[in-house]
Design a protein around this motif. Structure first.
Motif, PDB file in Angstrom:
ATOM      1  N   LEU A   9       8.315  -7.972  -2.887  1.00 23.07           N
ATOM      2  CA  LEU A   9       9.189  -8.572  -1.879  1.00 23.07           C
ATOM      3  C   LEU A   9       9.393  -7.641  -0.689  1.00 23.07           C
ATOM      4  O   LEU A   9       9.357  -8.079   0.475  1.00 23.07           O
ATOM      5  N   SER A  10       9.631  -6.374  -0.950  1.00 23.60           N
ATOM      6  CA  SER A  10       9.917  -5.426   0.135  1.00 23.60           C
ATOM      7  C   SER A  10       8.741  -5.285   1.082  1.00 23.60           C
ATOM      8  O   SER A  10       8.925  -5.211   2.304  1.00 23.60           O
TER       9      SER A  10
ATOM     10  N   LEU B  33      16.448  -8.382  -4.268  1.00 22.61           N
ATOM     11  CA  LEU B  33      15.635  -7.264  -4.760  1.00 22.61           C
ATOM     12  C   LEU B  33      16.098  -6.705  -6.097  1.00 22.61           C
ATOM     13  O   LEU B  33      15.287  -6.227  -6.885  1.00 22.61           O
TER      14      LEU B  33
ATOM     15  N   SER C 193      15.385 -12.484   1.311  1.00 20.94           N
ATOM     16  CA  SER C 193      14.796 -11.798   0.158  1.00 20.94           C
ATOM     17  C   SER C 193      15.423 -10.427  -0.089  1.00 20.94           C
ATOM     18  O   SER C 193      15.414  -9.940  -1.227  1.00 20.94           O
ATOM     19  N   ARG C 194      15.993  -9.797   0.928  1.00 19.61           N
ATOM     20  CA  ARG C 194      16.598  -8.479   0.726  1.00 19.61           C
ATOM     21  C   ARG C 194      17.753  -8.535  -0.277  1.00 19.61           C
ATOM     22  O   ARG C 194      18.059  -7.546  -0.943  1.00 19.61           O
TER      23      ARG C 194
ATOM     24  N   ARG D 245      10.410  -5.801  -6.896  1.00 16.44           N
ATOM     25  CA  ARG D 245      11.029  -5.291  -5.679  1.00 16.44           C
ATOM     26  C   ARG D 245       9.971  -4.894  -4.648  1.00 16.44           C
ATOM     27  O   ARG D 245      10.120  -5.166  -3.447  1.00 16.44           O
TER      28      ARG D 245
END
Length: 337
Positions: free
Chosen positions: A309-310, A293, A289-290, A306
């Protein structure tokens, strides 16, 4: 002017140079590359730089493993020992890589201490020995990625002579990061931003050597800029722009091929089988996932996407439903691109 007398790469090879994504340490791993392949089906992708010793002695599945969908795919090698580079190149070719690229552009202190990267521009004869050895070891193209010079170097003829020596040694193509590398006083990040860009040097190199494939790297962030450079060169290589705003990679692919642009959401949903496959193998979602973003960068809901997810991807058990939740906060299910 010196004209190359080498065999010219096939049309299929040169076509794939129209658009490529730069090798970027800690970024262009296999998960990043899979995502970029969905965005730009025809682009040439590059691995992170891997030192020849690591290829020879390290965990090859971790260092070299890739999904066939990533091809055409190049491995970027670091090193300055011709025999070791040849051995590493042979291993990489056996793994199925389509190109072996030698790094002559990284300015980091650690790389300099190992006598490779940008400092090799001061040793063109040694680089040529490396290229000769690698080209003799593999059937796939061997290429070089370099800067314009090092520190105060400001001599086009010196730069062109470096390129000519590598082409004579067997380099099938050159990627030009069109700025100098400062070996002292600037961080790697500053080296990507502070030394002035001199695109005209790359243009001149191509004009004087029309049969040599030349790809431009450095500071290219928009479709319009990339298309303008393409009027002069064989291809453009996007670096940080392709990572921080990956949708530009898709738009540029579409501009170059005439394919209709697809929405961000449509493209991202294609990642689901891949993500779930790796989650089933025990990989944490954060490792994939990184790389996602920046997909909605500059769009309504992009910051919320973002953030979701983060904040959530590092939690135990995080799965595809988190990606769906991130898409939902953008309100872009009907994203027109």
């Amino acid at each position: 002017m010196q004209e190359t007398t080498l065999d010219i790469p096939s049309t299929a090879y040169t076509d794939s140079l129209r658009l490529s994504v730069a090798p970027m340490m800690d970024w262009t791993d296999r998960h990043c590359r899979f995502f970029h392949r969905l965005l730009a089906p025809g682009a040439r992708l590059y691995t992170e730089m891997v030192h020849a010793n690591a290829v020879i002695h390290g965990d090859r599945e971790r260092l070299l493993g890739f999904d066939p969908v990533e091809q055409p795919l190049a491995l970027q090698l670091g090193g300055s020992d011709p025999a070791l580079l040849a051995q590493a190149a042979r291993i990489a070719a056996d793994w199925g890589y389509d190109e072996i690229n030698l790094n002559c552009g990284c300015p980091s202190d650690r790389v300099q201490a190992g006598r490779f990267g940008a400092c090799l521009m001061r040793e063109p004869a040694l680089v040529a020995e490396c290229v000769v050895a690698m080209a003799a070891a593999v059937a796939v193209p061997v290429t070089v990625k370099c800067r314009l010079g090092v520190d105060e170097d400001d001599d086009y003829e010196q730069f062109a002579a470096f390129v000519d020596m590598q082409v004579a040694a067997g380099s099938a193509m050159v990627v030009v990061h069109a700025r100098n590398a400062w070996l002292k006083g600037l961080s790697p990040k500053e080296n990507r931003e502070i030394p002035p860009l001199k695109y005209d040097w790359a243009y001149r190199l191509k004009a004087e050597r029309p049969r040599l494939p030349v790809v431009l790297n450095g500071g290219i962030a928009t479709v319009e800029a990339a298309q303008a450079h393409r009027q002069h060169l064989d291809g453009v290589m996007l670096g940080r722009a392709a990572y921080h705003d990956p949708y530009v990679l898709h738009l540029l692919e579409c501009a170059q091929t005439g394919a209709p642009a697809r929405s961000r959401t449509e493209l991202l949903l294609q990642m689901q089988p891949y993500v779930e496959q790796w989650l089933d193998r025990g990989l944490a979602l954060k490792h994939i996932s990184r790389h996602l973003l920046g997909l909605y960068a500059g769009q309504p809901g992009g910051r919320a996407f973002r953030q979701v997810l983060s904040e959530g991807a590092h939690r135990p058990g995080a799965g595809w439903e988190l990606v769906q939740a991130a898409i939902a906060v953008t309100g872009e299910g009907r994203d027109p691109g």
